[in-house]
Design an enzyme around this catalytic site. Structure first.
Site, short mmCIF file in Angstrom:
data_model
loop_
_atom_site.label_atom_id
_atom_site.label_comp_id
_atom_site.label_asym_id
_atom_site.label_seq_id
_atom_site.Cartn_x
_atom_site.Cartn_y
_atom_site.Cartn_z
N TYR A 20 -30.54 -38.86 55.74
CA TYR A 20 -30.66 -37.63 54.82
C TYR A 20 -29.77 -37.10 54.05
O TYR A 20 -28.39 -37.19 54.06
CB TYR A 20 -30.97 -36.64 55.93
CG TYR A 20 -31.15 -35.36 55.28
CD1 TYR A 20 -32.00 -35.05 54.36
CD2 TYR A 20 -30.45 -34.15 55.93
CE1 TYR A 20 -32.15 -33.56 53.89
CE2 TYR A 20 -30.50 -32.90 55.38
CZ TYR A 20 -31.25 -32.50 54.48
OH TYR A 20 -31.64 -31.26 54.13
N CYS B 94 -37.84 -26.77 58.45
CA CYS B 94 -37.32 -26.07 59.73
C CYS B 94 -38.10 -25.20 60.23
O CYS B 94 -39.18 -24.84 59.46
CB CYS B 94 -36.04 -25.50 59.22
SG CYS B 94 -36.30 -24.09 57.77
N HIS C 280 -30.46 -32.32 50.50
CA HIS C 280 -30.03 -30.91 50.06
C HIS C 280 -28.62 -31.01 49.84
O HIS C 280 -27.90 -31.95 50.00
CB HIS C 280 -30.56 -29.85 50.75
CG HIS C 280 -32.03 -29.80 50.93
ND1 HIS C 280 -32.90 -30.53 52.12
CD2 HIS C 280 -32.98 -29.35 50.09
CE1 HIS C 280 -34.16 -30.13 51.55
NE2 HIS C 280 -34.42 -29.40 50.48
N ASP D 255 -36.06 -26.70 46.05
CA ASP D 255 -37.13 -27.62 46.65
C ASP D 255 -38.31 -26.59 47.24
O ASP D 255 -39.37 -27.27 46.91
CB ASP D 255 -36.30 -28.31 47.73
CG ASP D 255 -37.11 -29.59 48.40
OD1 ASP D 255 -38.11 -29.92 47.64
OD2 ASP D 255 -36.73 -29.90 49.61
#
Ligand code: ADP
Ligand code: SF4
Length: 679
Positions: A170, A31, A173, A266
Site C-alpha cells: 500500500y 475504513c 495516501h 481521493d
C-alpha cells in the site's frame, strides 16, 4: 428482470494473478470506524457487500505489527497469529457469496501513532506526523528497513492463513511508508533508498517482491498507489514521477489500484467534485501495464462504469462510498433494477465515522454498520405484523424513509406533506451551492414509494390536530422537521443575543426561502457544519459583501471530519468572504454588531446591514404538542431533536423496523465485548 445487455461487460470475470474475480465490481479498501474493535460488525458489513455482488471486497488498513499501531483509529490488525480468527470471520463471510477478499496491509511510517503500543515511531527520515501529536519519528536505519520488510512478509503470510485472496502493498495516501519513501517531500535519505527515483522506489519494489514471494503462489498481490498528490512540483504528479513509478513497476504486481492523494482528494465530496473526477489523473496507467487496473470515482451510474471499461481507463470499477450507500449496486445492475440503486450523495458522513472513531453510518443507507448488531439487511425488511394504518406527517428524509420502509413491510401508509414538493430539508438544501447531489436522498425514496400501491402521498396538506384525529390512523408518526432558531442561542450563547429581534436579522430558512438581504452581511456561524459556508457562498454570489464570524478557530470546523474543511475555507476566501474566527456575537444593532473575542472578551464593532444567525434549530413540534395528550404519536428525526440528514434517515428506518416488534428493555443491539484476560 434481466439486465440491459449494454452492461454485460461489467459482469465479465477478471483474472488477477492466481485468482479470478467473478465480475468487474471491486470494493476498494475503506475504513469504517469499527475495525479490530468490532470484528463481527465489520465481517457482517463486508459479507453484505459480497452478497450484493461486489466480486472483490477489501478490508480497511490493516496494521502489520505492534509498531504500526494507528490508534485511536479502529482499523484492522494482523500483529500476530491471535488476530487471524477475527479476519478469518470476514474472509469466510465474503467467500460464502463467491467473492474474493482483499487485505490492505499498512505501515504508516512517521504517521504511526503507537498510542496504544507505546513504541517509538519510525519513518523514512526524521519526521513529525500530521496529527499534531507531540511525538516524532526517527529515521529508519538499514536494520529497521529489514525489520519492516520482514513484518510485512509475516503479515502477508498471516493474511493468507486468514483466507485472503488479495494482499496489498500500500502506497495509496500520505499515510503509508512506501509512499513516504517514494516522495521527495519526505525522503531525505542519502543511502540507496533515497535520492534518485530508482532509489526511492526500491523499498516499495522490495515490499511487493517480498509479498509475492511469501504468498504469491495462491494470493494476488495488489498495489495501491497515489499517482498524483495534487501538490504540483512539490509532490508526485501523474505527468512525471507518478507515471515513472508505474513504468518501473508495471508488470510486478498482479493488480494496480490507483488513486490520488491525500485522502481528502481521493474521497472528495460532491460539493467539490463530480463522478469520475479521478480519470484525468489515473487514465494513463492502463497504457503502461497488462495487469488489471482498478480506480475510484464515486461511480453510481452503470453507463459511466461501462464507459470507463470500454474506453480503456479501468478494468475494474472501484468503489468505497457507492458500495456503502448501496451494497447491492452490482446486483441491481445485474438484475435490471438500475432505478433501485441508492446512489451515494458524496457527503462523507461515512468518513466521519473513522474520524470520530465511531462505527460508520451512511446518509443514504441506514443499515450500514447495523448488519450484525441489529441484524439489519439493506434490501430485506420483515413483513408487517398487523394490519395497522399509519399516518406519516412530513416528507423530509425521516418521513420519506419511514414511509418507504413501512411500505416495504406491507403496511398501509399515508404520507402528508404541507408543502408542494417532497423532500423537506433535502429538497430545499439541495438547491444551495454545491449540494445538488443531496437531492438523491429524496429521489431514491420517492422513486421507491411511487411503485407502492399500499402508500398514498398527499402534497399541499398541512395537517392540524383535528385533521390527524379525524384521519383515525392506528399510528401517527410526526416527521415535521425543525426550524433555525432566531434568537442566536446555541453553543456559544446560552442566552438570547441582545438585538436579535431587529428587522435585519435572518436565519438560513429565510435565505433558503429566497429572502434577499442588504449588504454588508454578517453570518454568525455557531453551527460549525456546512450551513454557514454554503449560506455565505450563496449571499456572496449575489454580490454582497460577506463577513463570516465564528467562535471556532476555522470555518465549518466539524467538516474536518468530512475532509472538507480546507476546501470550504479556501473557496470562501477565494470568493472574497472575510473570515473572522474566535469571535462570539455579543449584540446586534441596526447598522453594526458587537463581536466579543472568545478568549479575552474584548469587544470590537463591525458594520453590517443584515445578520444571519446560524446557531441551532428547534423542532417543529406544534402539532405534537396539540396531539400528545389525546393520541399516541411518535416524533422522529428533526421533529424530535435536530441532527444530520443521516440521523433523520436512520430515525425513519428504525421506526419502520421496530413497529409491532416486541419492545426490548435492555440494550437494543448486540455488543462486541472485550475478552477478559487472566488476572
Ligand atoms: P427531517 O429531517 O426530520 O425529515 P424535514 O425538516 O426535512 O425533517 O422535513 C419536515 C417536513 O415536514 C417538511 O417538508 C414540512 O413541510 C413538513 N411538515 C411540517 N409540519 C407539517 C404538518 N403539520 N403537516 C404536514 N407536513 C408538515
Ligand atoms: Fe455516500 Fe454520504 Fe453514504 Fe458516505 S455517507 S456512502 S458519502 S451517501
Amino acid at each position: 428482470m434481466s439486465r440491459d445487455s449494454r452492461y454485460d461487460i461489467l459482469f465479465e470475470p477478471v483474472k488477477i494473478g492466481p485468482v479470478t474475480a467473478r465480475n468487474r465490481f471491486y470494493q476498494v479498501p475503506h475504513c469504517n470506524g469499527m475495525g479490530h474493535l468490532h470484528p463481527s460488525s465489520t465481517a457482517a458489513m463486508r459479507r453484505t457487500k459480497a452478497e450484493g455482488g461486489w466480486a472483490v471486497v477489501c478490508t480497511e488498513e490493516c496494521e502489520i505489527h505492534f509498531k504500526s499501531d494507528v490508534s485511536p483509529h479502529a482499523e484492522e490488525r494482523l500483529w500476530d497469529d491471535s488476530d487471524i480468527p477475527h479476519l478469518k470471520r470476514m474472509t469466510d463471510a465474503v467467500h460464502e457469496h463467491g467473492s474474493l477478499a482483499g487485505v490492505e496491509l499498512v505501515f504508516q511510517g512517521h504517521e504511526t501513532t503507537n498510542l496504544y503500543s507505546r513504541e517509538v515511531p519510525m519513518g523514512v527520515s526524521d519526521l513529525i506526523g500530521s496529527a499534531y501529536h507531540p511525538v516524532q519519528a526517527y529515521a529508519m536505519d538499514k536494520s529497521d528497513i529489514r525489520d519492516v520488510r520482514r513484518w510485512h512478509r509475516e503479515a502477508a503470510i498471516r493474511a493468507k492463513q486468514a483466507g485472503f485472496d488479495i494482499v496489498y502493498a500500500y502506497a495509496g495516501h500520505n499515510l503509508s511508508l512506501p509512499m513516504h519513501f517514494l516522495s521527495r517531500r519526505f525522503n531525505e535519505r542519502t543511502d540507496e533508498y533515497g535520492g534518485s527515483l530508482e532509489n526511492r522506489v526500491r523499498f516499495f519494489r522490495e515490499i511487493i517482491e517480498d509479498t509475492k514471494e511469501a504468498v504469491g503462489d495462491t494470493c494476488a498481490v495488489a498495489v495501491r498507489l497515489a499517482v498524483d498528490e495534487l501538490l504540483g512540483a512539490d509532490g508526485i504528479t501523474a505527468q512525471e514521477e507518478g507515471r515513472e513509478i508505474v513504468e518501473m513497476l508495471a508488470e510486478l504486481p498482479d493488480l494496480w489500484d490507483v488513486n490520488i492523494s491525500d485522502w481528502s482528494n481521493d474521497s472528495e465530496t460532491s460539493r467539490f467534485g463530480e463522478e469520475g473526477a479521478q480519470e484525468k489523473y489515473v487514465g494513463f496507467v492502463k497504457s503502461l501495464t497488462t495487469k488489471p487496473v482498478v480506480g475510484v470515482g464515486r461511480f453510481t451510474s452503470p453507463d459511466a462504469m461501462v464507459s470507463q471499461v470500454k474506453r480503456g481507463v479501468l478494468d475494474m470499477i472501484g468503489a468505497a462510498r457507492p458500495s456503502i450507500a448501496d451494497p447491492f449496486l452490482p446486483y441491481k445492475i445485474e438484475h435490471g433494477n438500475v432505478d433501485d440503486i441508492r446512489e451515494c450523495i458524496g457527503c462523507n458522513i461515512c468518513v466521519s465515522g473513522d474520524n470520530t472513531i465511531s462505527p460508520i453510518r451512511c446518509t443514504q443507507n441506514p443499515t450500514m454498520g447495523e448488519e450484525w448488531r441489529r441484524g439489519w439487511h439493506p434490501e430485506i425488511i420483515p413483513e408487517k405484523k398487523s394490519n395497522s394504518r399509519i399516518l406519516v406527517v412530513g416528507s423530509g428524509p425521516a418521513g420519506l424513509e419511514c414511509t418507504r420502509s413501512l411500505g416495504n413491510r406491507g403496511y398501509e401508509v399515508v404520507l402528508a406533506e404541507a408543502g408542494t414538493e417532497l423532500g423537506g430539508r433535502v429538497a430545499r438544501e439541495s438547491r444551495l451551492p454545491g449540494l445538488a447531489a443531496w437531492g438523491r436522498v429524496r429521489d431514491y425514496r420517492v422513486g421507491q414509494i411511487n411503485t407502492m400501491t399500499n402508500v398514498e402521498v398527499y402534497l399541499d396538506s398541512k395537517l392540524d390536530a383535528a385533521h390527524v384525529k379525524e384521519f383515525g390512523a392506528d399510528h401517527v408518526v410526526l416527521a415535521t422537521g425543525a426550524s433555525w432558531r432566531r434568537n442566536g442561542m446555541g453553543r456559544a450563547n446560552c442566552k438570547a443575543i441582545p438585538g436579535n429581534d431587529s428587522a435585519n436579522v435572518y436565519t438560513p430558512d429565510d435565505i433558503i426561502n429566497g429572502v434577499d438581504v442588504k449588504g454588508p452581511v454578517i453570518i454568525f456561524d455557531d453551527d460549525h457544519f456546512y450551513m454557514g459556508g454554503v449560506i455565505a457562498e450563496l449571499i456572496r454570489s449575489r454580490g454582497h459583501e460577506v463577513l463570516l464570524v465564528t467562535p471556532a478557530a476555522d470555518v465549518s470546523t466539524w467538516t474536518h471530519h468530512t475532509l472538507e474543511q480546507a476546501r470550504i475555507q479556501k473557496r470562501l476566501m477565494q470568493m472574497g468572504i472575510d473570515i473572522v474566527p474566535t469571535q462570539n456575537l455579543a449584540a446586534i444593532h441596526s447598522d453594526h454588531v458587537d463581536l466579543k473575542c472568545v478568549y479575552t472578551d474584548r469587544i470590537t464593532k463591525r458594520e453590517a446591514n443584515s445578520i444571519v444567525l446560524i446557531t441551532m434549530r428547534l423542532p417543529n413540534d406544534e402539532l405534537y404538542r396539540s396531539l400528545m395528550d389525546n393520541l399516541p404519536v411518535t416524533r422522529i428525526g428533526d421533529a424530535l431533536a435536530p441532527a444530520t440528514i443521516a440521523h433523520a434517515v436512520y430515525a425513519g428506518h428504525r421506526y419502520a423496523r421496530e413497529l409491532d416488534e416486541p419492545e426490548c428493555d435492555g440494550v437494543p443491539f448486540k455488543r462486541e465485548l472485550a475478552m477478559l484476560g487472566e488476572f
